[in-house]
Write a protein that holds these residues in place. Sequence first.
Motif: not given
Length: 192
Positions: A150-153, A171-176, A181-186
């Motif tokens: 879970x990564x910030x700006x 896979x980059x999941x935009x944060x709601x 920010x984003x959740x990076x799925x590696x």
Amino acid sequence: MNASREARFAAYAALLRKWNPSINLVAPNSLAQLEDRHLADSAQLAQLAPDDDEPWLDIGSGGGLPGLVLAIEQPDRPIRLVDSDGRKVAFLRTVIQSLGLSNCTALQARIEELPPASVRHISARALAPLPRLVPYLDRHLAEGGTGWLLKGRNWQAEFEQLGSLDHYRLTVHPSRTDPQAAILQLDRKTIG
């Protein structure tokens, strides 16, 4: 969300607010948005991750974000929380006991000193920049496993510093909760 989960989240939030002034579990200026910012941000992970019973390792757990949120959302999944700060581990153990989270344990250790965990899932939030996090994944993530970061700006700038990620699929999941920010799925590739 069922009543039991709602009660657990309310109790967790109350404990976090109580302990935060003495051990700084979240930034004091963000405590007013605890539910909307921190808990909701972590809850996104429970919606993205598969609902399986594979063990999960949350590194740099601090105030339990996202590990404790995941433990509440997925009570059948074994989750181990790791933090090097003994005061934060004491907080985590208090929450685990108070909420009756039998699927969750907390360990005081430095992640780089733990024996390789070989787990299918690892998470981290607000722990370190990507160039420091990926070696932790390399050490503790099983082949075919997934790192959830879970990564910030600043995640894109951190990503540019990484260099090659040949052994992962990103896979980059935009944060709601924060559009920058984003959740990076590696997903760690299987060798062979």
